[in-house]
Design an enzyme around this catalytic site. Structure first.
Site, PDB file in Angstrom:
ATOM      1  N   VAL A   8       0.833  -1.199   0.000  1.00  0.00           N
ATOM      2  CA  VAL A   8       0.000   0.000   0.000  1.00  0.00           C
ATOM      3  C   VAL A   8       0.868   1.250   0.000  1.00  0.00           C
ATOM      4  CG1 VAL A   8      -0.179   0.052   2.541  1.00  0.00           C
ATOM      5  CG2 VAL A   8      -1.933   1.180   1.138  1.00  0.00           C
ATOM      6  N   THR A   9       0.422   2.267  -0.731  1.00  0.00           N
ATOM      7  CA  THR A   9       1.054   3.574  -0.679  1.00  0.00           C
ATOM      8  C   THR A   9      -0.011   4.650  -0.781  1.00  0.00           C
ATOM      9  OG1 THR A   9       2.921   4.893  -1.467  1.00  0.00           O
ATOM     10  CG2 THR A   9       1.501   3.907  -3.149  1.00  0.00           C
ATOM     11  N   LEU A  39       6.255   5.709 -10.427  1.00  0.00           N
ATOM     12  CA  LEU A  39       6.809   6.154  -9.151  1.00  0.00           C
ATOM     13  C   LEU A  39       6.014   7.319  -8.577  1.00  0.00           C
ATOM     14  CD1 LEU A  39       8.824   9.006  -9.210  1.00  0.00           C
ATOM     15  CD2 LEU A  39       9.806   7.600 -11.011  1.00  0.00           C
ATOM     16  N   CYS A  82       4.244   0.796   2.140  1.00  0.00           N
ATOM     17  CA  CYS A  82       4.895  -0.315   1.437  1.00  0.00           C
ATOM     18  C   CYS A  82       4.940  -1.577   2.297  1.00  0.00           C
ATOM     19  CB  CYS A  82       6.286   0.079   0.964  1.00  0.00           C
ATOM     20  SG  CYS A  82       6.268   1.545  -0.106  1.00  0.00           S
TER      21      CYS A  82
END
Length: 229
Positions: free
Chosen positions: A74-75, A151, A168
């Site tokens: 997860v971000t 990114l 993360c």
């Protein structure tokens, strides 16, 4: 030198339509489709990669959580963060997946060096770090040699939502941003350097084009691999 078409999407974009557009572009592109780089500032969202575990989303509150098809955990994406989506035919470029990840990380490291910010990689945890704190998360997917996703680069944002997750998948992982390290607050200033460094690492010539998303025609690119964020 082969061109990299650069599209800077204006304003703040919801995540899902851009994600679907990346999928459509990748599925529609053929052997002659030019590579592209999309630069986006997203509305607040948590994205959960295919390896993601819901328990790493601690307290999302009103921020949506979207499971996606990139690798990793997860971000968070939100205002003040540059999200860069390189849409690259790796097979045509002759770049392997591991080398591609390395080149994207190096582009961020070299971008930060513009403001004398010393950044580094971390073994086993893709992304870019400054003094142990994560400043850029990386997550990609490759279908038949064609890469998408990319990114997330923290520039000048509210970092509080990162406390609502294990970034993360790492409990207590600190995060940081360019502004807090003495760099600029304007996303455009950082994006200009980042585009140049990404193009250099990929051996392409950056060419700004209309931000309207268009899709090339030709043979599709599909099934593939994930890389963790």
């Amino acid at each position: 030198m082969t061109e990299l078409l650069v599209r800077r999407l204006p304003g703040r974009s919801p995540y899902a339509p851009v994600w679907r557009a990346m999928q459509a572009f990748t599925d529609a592109r053929g052997p002659a489709t030019p590579d592209e780089l999309w630069l986006v500032e997203h509305e607040p969202v948590f994205t959960l990669g295919q390896a993601g575990k819901r328990e790493h989303v601690l307290d999302p509150g009103t921020i949506p959580v979207i499971p996606v098809d990139r690798g990793g955990q997860v971000t968070y994406h939100g205002p003040g963060q540059i999200v860069a989506y390189p849409l690259i035919d790796l097979r045509r470029a002759g770049i392997g997946v591991r080398a591609y990840v390395h080149r994207i990380e190096q582009a961020v490291i070299d971008t930060l060096a513009e403001w004398n910010i010393v950044a580094a990689r971390r073994d086993g945890a893709p992304g870019v770090y400054v003094n142990g704190a994560k400043i850029a998360a990386l997550g990609i997917r490759v279908r038949r040699g064609c890469a998408f996703h990319g990114l997330a680069f923290n520039v000048a944002m509210d970092l509080a939502p990162f406390h609502r997750i294990n970034p993360c998948g790492i409990q207590g992982l600190p995060v940081t941003q360019v502004l807090d390290l003495g760099g600029p607050s304007r996303l455009a200033d950082v994006a200009t350097v980042l585009v140049a460094e990404l193009a250099r690492q990929l051996g392409l010539e950056a060419m700004p084009v209309d931000p309207i998303l268009t899709f090339g025609a030709g043979a599709p690119c599909a099934p593939g691999v994930n890389v963790t964020a």
